[in-house]
Scaffold this active site. Sequence first.
Site, mmCIF file in Angstrom:
data_model
loop_
_atom_site.group_PDB
_atom_site.id
_atom_site.type_symbol
_atom_site.label_atom_id
_atom_site.label_comp_id
_atom_site.label_asym_id
_atom_site.label_seq_id
_atom_site.Cartn_x
_atom_site.Cartn_y
_atom_site.Cartn_z
ATOM 1 C CG ASP A 235 -2.036 -1.039 1.089
ATOM 2 O OD1 ASP A 235 -2.247 -1.553 -0.030
ATOM 3 O OD2 ASP A 235 -2.679 -1.340 2.114
ATOM 4 C CE1 TYR A 236 5.886 5.348 2.414
ATOM 5 C CE2 TYR A 236 7.326 3.595 1.631
ATOM 6 C CZ TYR A 236 7.136 4.902 2.022
ATOM 7 O OH TYR A 236 8.192 5.783 2.022
#
Length: 209
Positions: free
Chosen positions: A121-122
């Site tokens: 996600d990051y």
Amino acid sequence: MENVLVVGATGTTGKKIVQLLKASQYFEPVAMVRNNQQQTEFEAHQVKTVMGDLEQDVSHTAKNMDKVIFAAGSGGNNVKAIDQDGAIKMIDAASKWNINKFVMLSSMGADQPEKSDKLKDYLKAKHNADEYLKSSPLNYTIVRPGSLTNSVGDGKIKLSKSLNEQGEISRDNVAQTLVRTLHDDAPNKETFEIISGDTLIGKALENLK
């Protein structure tokens, strides 16, 4: 002296960037802060500030700035709002005020976020922000370091557009690299990766060109 807006100035790496800019004969740091306490802390050290919150409207923050370093990070919390949407808002603000260069602190792996398990996600957020910057009208440099450490920097790195290896790098050396890329003779419209190495930062940037 060029005014450099430091987004993420209150973070560990951001504070190092501000110190380097303050010591420079070319640049004047302007720390983006979210509250009066942060403002007071920087101004006590004769560092200019501008109020701005990446989760709010930041279109005013790049006014009277020459360059921007985006070193903000969510620390894994609110990744989309800070690392992606916040960065995109700052790119729009920089475009609005016609700043000369936007330096983005990204991350190794942002080119292929789908290959990561824990940080997907990051890295996806960083990827989207990087791509948005590339498609903007701005002059830019995107710096993708390996895992950050708090060891003392030695001013030496290993740099390539794609390193094809994992590695660590001190926040000191990352901050030095980001500040060096502000100079007019540094690589423009380039994306590269850095880890600890044996080449002086200035020389590594020269070699990229």
